[in-house]
Design a protein around this motif. Structure first.
Motif, PDB file in Angstrom:
ATOM      1  N   PRO A  21     120.142 101.015  -4.317  1.00 17.26           N
ATOM      2  CA  PRO A  21     121.495 100.864  -4.869  1.00 17.26           C
ATOM      3  C   PRO A  21     121.482 100.377  -6.317  1.00 17.26           C
ATOM      4  CG  PRO A  21     121.389  99.899  -2.682  1.00 17.26           C
ATOM      5  CD  PRO A  21     119.979 100.240  -3.067  1.00 17.26           C
ATOM      6  N   ASN A  25     122.654 103.210  -9.190  1.00 15.52           N
ATOM      7  CA  ASN A  25     123.921 102.925  -9.874  1.00 15.52           C
ATOM      8  C   ASN A  25     123.737 102.764 -11.378  1.00 15.52           C
ATOM      9  OD1 ASN A  25     126.287 102.746  -8.116  1.00 15.52           O
ATOM     10  ND2 ASN A  25     125.083 101.243  -6.996  1.00 15.52           N
ATOM     11  N   ALA A  30     132.003 100.870 -11.216  1.00 12.57           N
ATOM     12  CA  ALA A  30     133.078 101.810 -10.897  1.00 12.57           C
ATOM     13  C   ALA A  30     134.427 101.109 -11.062  1.00 12.57           C
ATOM     14  CB  ALA A  30     132.915 102.308  -9.472  1.00 12.57           C
ATOM     15  N   VAL A  32     137.927  99.705 -10.307  1.00 14.14           N
ATOM     16  CA  VAL A  32     138.536  99.200  -9.077  1.00 14.14           C
ATOM     17  C   VAL A  32     139.898  99.874  -8.924  1.00 14.14           C
ATOM     18  CG1 VAL A  32     139.362  97.139  -7.904  1.00 14.14           C
ATOM     19  CG2 VAL A  32     137.334  97.024  -9.355  1.00 14.14           C
ATOM     20  N   ALA A  59     146.767  93.358   4.555  1.00 11.33           N
ATOM     21  CA  ALA A  59     145.781  93.045   5.593  1.00 11.33           C
ATOM     22  C   ALA A  59     146.052  93.792   6.887  1.00 11.33           C
ATOM     23  CB  ALA A  59     145.769  91.536   5.849  1.00 11.33           C
ATOM     24  N   TYR A 113     137.876 104.292  -1.934  1.00 17.28           N
ATOM     25  CA  TYR A 113     136.996 103.271  -2.533  1.00 17.28           C
ATOM     26  C   TYR A 113     136.193 102.549  -1.463  1.00 17.28           C
ATOM     27  CZ  TYR A 113     135.673  99.380  -5.636  1.00 17.28           C
ATOM     28  OH  TYR A 113     134.988  98.447  -6.367  1.00 17.28           O
ATOM     29  N   VAL A 114     136.849 102.182  -0.350  1.00 14.19           N
ATOM     30  CA  VAL A 114     136.139 101.425   0.682  1.00 14.19           C
ATOM     31  C   VAL A 114     135.681 102.321   1.831  1.00 14.19           C
ATOM     32  CG1 VAL A 114     137.370  99.312   0.143  1.00 14.19           C
ATOM     33  CG2 VAL A 114     138.208 100.776   1.966  1.00 14.19           C
ATOM     34  N   ALA A 115     135.779 103.629   1.638  1.00 15.05           N
ATOM     35  CA  ALA A 115     135.311 104.600   2.627  1.00 15.05           C
ATOM     36  C   ALA A 115     135.989 104.406   3.983  1.00 15.05           C
ATOM     37  CB  ALA A 115     133.795 104.541   2.788  1.00 15.05           C
TER      38      ALA A 115
ATOM     39  N   ARG B 144     128.127 101.754   2.003  1.00 12.65           N
ATOM     40  CA  ARG B 144     129.427 102.135   1.435  1.00 12.65           C
ATOM     41  C   ARG B 144     129.921 101.078   0.462  1.00 12.65           C
ATOM     42  NH1 ARG B 144     134.584 100.605   4.855  1.00 12.65           N
ATOM     43  NH2 ARG B 144     133.794  98.909   6.139  1.00 12.65           N
ATOM     44  N   PHE B 146     127.945  99.648  -1.676  1.00 13.19           N
ATOM     45  CA  PHE B 146     127.038  99.591  -2.814  1.00 13.19           C
ATOM     46  C   PHE B 146     127.004 100.889  -3.626  1.00 13.19           C
ATOM     47  CE2 PHE B 146     125.493  96.494   0.275  1.00 13.19           C
ATOM     48  CZ  PHE B 146     125.505  95.358  -0.514  1.00 13.19           C
ATOM     49  N   GLU B 148     129.586 104.030  -5.371  1.00 16.78           N
ATOM     50  CA  GLU B 148     130.893 104.596  -5.659  1.00 16.78           C
ATOM     51  C   GLU B 148     130.692 105.829  -6.511  1.00 16.78           C
ATOM     52  OE1 GLU B 148     133.803 103.898  -4.460  1.00 16.78           O
ATOM     53  OE2 GLU B 148     134.691 105.485  -5.680  1.00 16.78           O
ATOM     54  N   LYS B 225     141.177  89.487   8.781  1.00 14.71           N
ATOM     55  CA  LYS B 225     141.150  90.613   7.858  1.00 14.71           C
ATOM     56  C   LYS B 225     140.741  90.127   6.467  1.00 14.71           C
ATOM     57  CE  LYS B 225     142.728  93.781  10.659  1.00 14.71           C
ATOM     58  NZ  LYS B 225     142.500  92.994  11.872  1.00 14.71           N
ATOM     59  N   MET B 228     139.097  94.387   1.638  1.00 10.83           N
ATOM     60  CA  MET B 228     137.904  95.211   1.441  1.00 10.83           C
ATOM     61  C   MET B 228     137.708  95.607  -0.022  1.00 10.83           C
ATOM     62  SD  MET B 228     135.991  95.496   3.907  1.00 10.83           S
ATOM     63  CE  MET B 228     134.955  96.815   3.332  1.00 10.83           C
ATOM     64  N   VAL B 229     138.817  95.799  -0.742  1.00  7.35           N
ATOM     65  CA  VAL B 229     138.677  96.187  -2.148  1.00  7.35           C
ATOM     66  C   VAL B 229     137.999  95.059  -2.930  1.00  7.35           C
ATOM     67  CG1 VAL B 229     139.941  96.781  -4.240  1.00  7.35           C
ATOM     68  CG2 VAL B 229     140.616  97.769  -2.058  1.00  7.35           C
ATOM     69  N   LYS B 232     134.295  94.995  -2.027  1.00  9.64           N
ATOM     70  CA  LYS B 232     133.497  96.014  -2.708  1.00  9.64           C
ATOM     71  C   LYS B 232     133.374  95.718  -4.199  1.00  9.64           C
ATOM     72  CE  LYS B 232     132.416 100.806  -3.114  1.00  9.64           C
ATOM     73  NZ  LYS B 232     132.499 102.145  -2.578  1.00  9.64           N
ATOM     74  N   GLU B 233     134.420  95.109  -4.765  1.00  9.30           N
ATOM     75  CA  GLU B 233     134.328  94.730  -6.177  1.00  9.30           C
ATOM     76  C   GLU B 233     133.176  93.747  -6.365  1.00  9.30           C
ATOM     77  OE1 GLU B 233     138.229  93.568  -7.477  1.00  9.30           O
ATOM     78  OE2 GLU B 233     137.505  93.256  -9.528  1.00  9.30           O
ATOM     79  N   MET B 236     129.733  95.646  -5.594  1.00 10.34           N
ATOM     80  CA  MET B 236     129.393  96.576  -6.675  1.00 10.34           C
ATOM     81  C   MET B 236     128.999  95.803  -7.924  1.00 10.34           C
ATOM     82  SD  MET B 236     129.454  99.710  -5.738  1.00 10.34           S
ATOM     83  CE  MET B 236     129.448 100.616  -7.279  1.00 10.34           C
TER      84      MET B 236
END
Lengths: 133, 341
Positions: A21, A25, A30, A32, A59, A113-115, B144, B146, B148, B225, B228-229, B232-233, B236
């Motif tokens: 990774p 990358n 990327a 946001v 949420a 973005y989060v698949a 997923r 790691f 984009e 919960k 997730m954004v 990932k931020e 990444m």
């Protein structure tokens, strides 16, 4: 080392895989996603408020939609009373997409973005969709 | 007692993360510094251990074998169980790596009344296989976070893993399998008296740490919960070396506990029994062809032994021997004889 070539090759393969990774990358960050609220319907609202608070929606929206589906399909219910006491039609295409009619910029931006691959769209898919919109 | 030490260790790690990230809001430490340090420790430790093993002496063939050795042409040779070539070794290693073949052959002797029963014992094999494969799928699914855009095979893996479409978010089968297998591997150590007797704190600690990681992951996905954004931020940022600090309010302590447990696991990995992942490939009982009878293996660091042969002795003392009338094998030096005629 008794077999230096093999040991080093083995280490390079393992470290290459673990660090994949990082080197794939190449330090590119990327963008946001920023889901867009800029639609005609939302701009026309007097009070820009979803059915519940933004934090709750962020949420729990998937659980809310899932409970709506169950309520509509299995129990025949059609309206949802929010915690603020307002009444909405339990409909993805009329209530949700009625305001958020920019699926690509709103729903899909974060989902991609989060698949996350929600199965909403396998039925609610435009022209051929369940409501024929 | 050993179990209790290990449990306290993992609980302490959880408490530390909860205190540090949840209460004291040390997002930089727990979100960026500790993951980087842990990852570097993992890489350095892994390299160190492999190089140390690489320096160890393996002068002779010492494979553990399960099958007939290659010998006479009319005796059937077990090419995989007792390989005599590199290709056979690759086959043996691949079966072992992918399907845990040696555990599959596990047997167990048991006394039933007066009779001694002797049979196959496959539970450990099944539990280990379920655990390791689930862990691999879970780890690959995490890719997923790691990449984009997310690579297609990761999406496919996630879709296949959740194909039953139970609940929202969709239930991953490997989550269930992973926790189930870990629970089984733990219970096995507690319930079976002989295995309980040989279990050490380190055995329990590794299990508890893995259970902690899996449990916090499951809690995060299905119950609390997290954004997730924001997750990932953060991931990444870590992986592109542009770390972005995420407020604990967006992620919640549960995410930082998960991340801290994963960091602990990574840092602990090379220095513990978990390093069998690397040791597997370097084990001389597994990676050598059994060809001692076909090929002579000379220990390369045998000391040079000084010898003095009778011929050399005679060369040295021939004149004196002849003078006193002692019998000699040659009348002149071998070297001179070659020149003379």
């Amino acid at each position: 080392m008794y077999k230096p070539v093999r040991i080093v090759a083995f280490l390079l393969v393992i470290l290459g895989l673990v660090l994949a990774p990082v080197w794939l990358n190449q330090g590119r960050v990327a963008a946001v996603p920023a889901p867009s609220l800029d639609t005609q319907a939302i701009n026309a609202l007097e009070e820009r408020q979803c059915v519940e608070s933004a934090a709750y929606m962020r949420a729990e929206h998937m659980l809310l939609l899932d409970s709506w589906r169950t309520a509509v399909v299995r129990d025949g219910a059609t309206t949802y009373t929010s915690s603020a006491g307002r009444v909405y039609a339990m409909s993805l295409e009329d209530s949700c997409l009625g305001c958020h009619d920019n699926r690509a910029e709103f729903c899909d931006s974060c989902h991609a973005y989060v698949a996350a691959e929600p199965n909403c769209w396998s039925c609610h898919n435009g022209e051929e969709g369940v409501t024929g919109r | 007692m050993k179990l209790l030490y290990a449990l306290c260790g993992v609980v302490a790690l959880v408490a530390l993360a909860w205190l540090g990230a949840g209460l004291l809001r040390l997002e930089l430490v727990f979100g960026v510094v500790i993951p980087y340090v842990a990852f570097v420790l993992f890489l350095v430790g892994f390299t160190y251990r492999v190089i140390r093993w690489g320096r160890a002496a393996v002068p002779f063939r010492i494979p553990t074998t399960g099958g007939q050795q290659k010998s006479l042409p009319w005796i059937r040779h077990n090419r995989i169980g007792n390989p005599s070539t590199v290709a056979g070794v690759v086959g043996k290693m691949a079966l072992e790596l992918l399907f845990f073949r040696s555990l599959f052959y596990n047997t167990r002797a048991e006394k039933r009344g007066e009779a001694l029963g002797f049979g196959s014992a496959k539970w450990l094999w099944l539990g280990a296989l379920a655990f390791h494969w689930s862990l691999l799928v879970v780890a690959l699914r995490h890719l997923r976070l790691f990449f984009e855009p997310v690579p297609g095979f990761v999406l496919g893996l996630g879709a296949a893993d959740s194909f039953l479409q139970v609940g929202v978010p969709l239930l991953y089968l490997t989550d269930v399998l992973l926790l189930g297998a870990l629970t089984f591997l733990f219970l096995r150590r507690v319930v079976a008296p002989r295995i309980r007797y040989i279990s050490l704190s380190a055995d329990y600690f590794a299990l508890f740490l893995l259970i902690g990681v899996a449990l916090t992951g499951v809690l995060m996905r299905y119950f609390f919960k997290v954004d997730m954004v924001a997750v990932k931020e953060l991931t990444m940022g870590l992986v592109t070396l542009h770390p972005a600090i995420q407020p604990a309010t967006a992620l919640g302590p549960i995410f930082y506990i998960h991340l801290f447990l994963v960091s602990s696991l990574a840092a602990y990995f090379p220095w513990s029994k978990l390093m069998h992942a690397g040791g597997f490939f370097l084990a001389p009982t597994r990676n050598l062809p059994n060809n001692s009878r076909a090929k002579r293996h000379i220990n390369p660091w045998n000391p040079q032994v000084e010898t003095h042969s009778y011929a050399a002795y005679e060369d040295e003392f021939r004149e004196k021997m002849l003078k006193v009338g002692l019998p000699v094998e040659r009348l002149v030096d071998e070297a001179e004889e070659a020149v003379a005629p």
